[in-house]
Design an enzyme around this catalytic site. Structure first.
Site, short mmCIF file in Angstrom:
data_model
loop_
_atom_site.label_atom_id
_atom_site.label_comp_id
_atom_site.label_asym_id
_atom_site.label_seq_id
_atom_site.Cartn_x
_atom_site.Cartn_y
_atom_site.Cartn_z
N LYS A 1 -12.54 116.56 -100.27
CA LYS A 1 -12.17 115.15 -100.22
C LYS A 1 -10.83 114.95 -100.92
CE LYS A 1 -15.86 113.78 -98.17
NZ LYS A 1 -15.80 113.16 -96.84
N ASP B 1 -10.24 115.71 -96.19
CA ASP B 1 -10.81 114.50 -95.61
C ASP B 1 -10.49 113.32 -96.54
OD1 ASP B 1 -12.33 112.54 -94.46
OD2 ASP B 1 -14.26 113.59 -94.64
N GLU C 1 -8.40 115.01 -92.04
CA GLU C 1 -9.45 114.17 -91.45
C GLU C 1 -9.34 112.74 -91.95
OE1 GLU C 1 -13.21 116.11 -91.27
OE2 GLU C 1 -14.34 114.30 -91.70
N GLU D 1 -15.70 110.04 -86.74
CA GLU D 1 -17.10 110.02 -87.16
C GLU D 1 -17.66 108.61 -87.16
OE1 GLU D 1 -16.04 111.60 -91.20
OE2 GLU D 1 -17.53 110.14 -91.85
N ASP E 1 -20.49 112.20 -84.07
CA ASP E 1 -21.70 112.63 -84.78
C ASP E 1 -22.87 112.43 -83.83
OD1 ASP E 1 -24.08 112.56 -86.40
OD2 ASP E 1 -22.79 112.41 -88.16
N HIS F 1 -18.94 115.88 -86.20
CA HIS F 1 -19.24 115.53 -87.59
C HIS F 1 -20.75 115.72 -87.79
CE1 HIS F 1 -20.53 112.29 -90.51
NE2 HIS F 1 -19.49 112.76 -91.18
N GLU G 1 -19.93 121.69 -89.17
CA GLU G 1 -19.82 121.06 -90.49
C GLU G 1 -21.14 121.21 -91.22
OE1 GLU G 1 -18.70 116.85 -90.67
OE2 GLU G 1 -18.32 117.11 -92.82
CA CA Z 1 -15.52 112.88 -92.86
#
Ligand code: CA
Length: 379
Positions: free
Chosen positions: A169, A198, A224, A250, A273, A300, A333
């Site tokens: 992140k 991300d 991302e 996502e 997703d 995702h 993922e």
């Molecule tokens: Ca994400």
């Protein structure tokens, strides 16, 4: 015929030891899910999962969808999908209405697979691969006094466990701190481990481009959700400005939601997703749309073992993008934050070995649900 007899939503929640956050700033103190159970007259049980707030998903299913599918044939999975979508689209063409629909779609595919004695991927086109390279999703923000150290330790832990790819992140409110943290992680894991970032859409367009240029120097593979998902023009700008791949999606839903992203090539990689964007049926259509426009589809995943299994079947049946002598298949993922529903809900958990996850081969989703776990965390 596989007549649907009963639909049950299990809303589950578990407190976690170490609460974490991302650039969104929401503090995750619990993990939970809306698990959908559909039973047929023959006694076959299919499982599905809905991404997002569990009680909302349950409400959509209990009040809107379940009454419309009782008595229907589970093999009419896409007919049911179209019917439910057309029932709800005036009020919910995106968001939780579609996440709830996703859970039903996955459960119906589980029933179809169990009835036929085949894993789902064999029924949606077949196996391009029997295993996938996984990346560890983690490196959230936990201890605000040790942001760099904890990221380094966590990333090293994943590499020691065998992962060959890690996603971290960013979005700490200071691009300098973000870059220092990514730099420290890159140094710790070395040049051979794939690294993605991300931002959970926390940047403006110019800030994303500036930080993206720094991330490129650290060999970050994809950026991302650099910016807000509503700003498609902004995605076109960021995607064109950076050499690195830009990913997102996502929080997008259905083929109609993804149409504009892929037609405009607003992202290099779309990440539908299966538990949110419309289930396995709809994600197959989204993926087809993406290939037609030269956009990669790398789903995702963030949920229980049901979502994990559904994503693996979807991935097994995704063509190489593009086909070649030694293709680079889409990554799986594999989110790694504490989640008992990922690790304990199936009697045999899905695990990685040397960064590789095998596609389940047993009928349907290929997992056996442990009902004691559902009962223990039921809310
Ligand atoms: Ca994400």
């Amino acid at each position: 015929m596989s007549i649907i007899k009963k639909i049950t939503c299990h809303v589950v929640s578990a407190a976690i030891q170490k609460p974490f956050t991302s650039s969104r700033g929401w503090l995750y103190k619990t993990r939970g899910s809306c698990i959908v159970e559909i039973e047929t007259q023959d006694g076959i049980v299919g499982w599905g999962e809905c991404y997002g707030p569990s009680h909302v998903a349950r409400s959509y299913i209990d009040t809107q969808y379940a009454p419309r599918i009782l008595g229907r044939d589970a093999f009419d999975v896409e007919v049911i999908w179209e019917d439910l979508y057309n029932r709800i689209k005036d009020y919910g063409s995106k968001g939780m209405a579609i996440a709830a629909l996703s859970g039903i779609d996955i459960a119906l595919w589980d029933i179809i697979g169990k009835t036929c004695g085949k894993p789902i991927h064999k029924l949606i086109g077949g196996a391009y691969r029997d295993k996938v390279d996984a990346y560890a999703t983690g490196l959230y923000f936990i201890d605000m006094d040790r942001l760099i150290e904890e990221a380094v330790e966590e990333a090293q832990g994943y590499v020691e466990e065998g992962f060959t790819a890690v996603k971290m992140k960013i979005g700490l409110g200071s691009p300098k701190l973000d870059i220092a943290r990514v730099e420290a992680v890159r140094k710790a894991i070395g040049d051979d481990v794939r690294l993605m970032v991300d931002a959970n859409h926390c940047f403006t367009v110019p800030a994303a481009i500036r930080i993206g240029r720094e991330l490129e120097k650290l060999d970050v593979e994809w950026f991302e959700e650099p910016i807000s998902p509503e700003d498609l023009d902004g995605y076109v700008e960021v995607t064109r400005a950076l050499d690195m791949a830009v990913a997102g999606g996502e929080n997008e839903f259905t083929r109609w939601g993804f149409r504009d992203i892929v037609c405009r090539k607003a992202m290099d990689i779309i990440q539908p997703d299966v538990c949110a964007a419309g289930g396995i049926s709809e994600c197959r259509k989204i993926a087809a749309l993406a290939t037609a426009h030269g956009v990669e589809c790398v789903p995702h995943a963030w949920g229980s073992v049901i979502g994990v299994a559904a994503t693996l079947h979807f991935l097994a049946a995704l063509p190489d993008q593009p086909p070649s002598f030694r293709p680079m298949p889409p990554l799986f993922e594999f989110e790694q934050c504490e989640n008992p529903f990922r690790d304990h809900l199936a009697k045999e958990p899905i695990v990685q070995h040397k960064g590789v996850v095998a596609i389940p081969v047993k009928p349907g989703l290929g997992i056996d649900i442990d009902r004691t776990v559902l009962q223990k965390y039921s809310v």
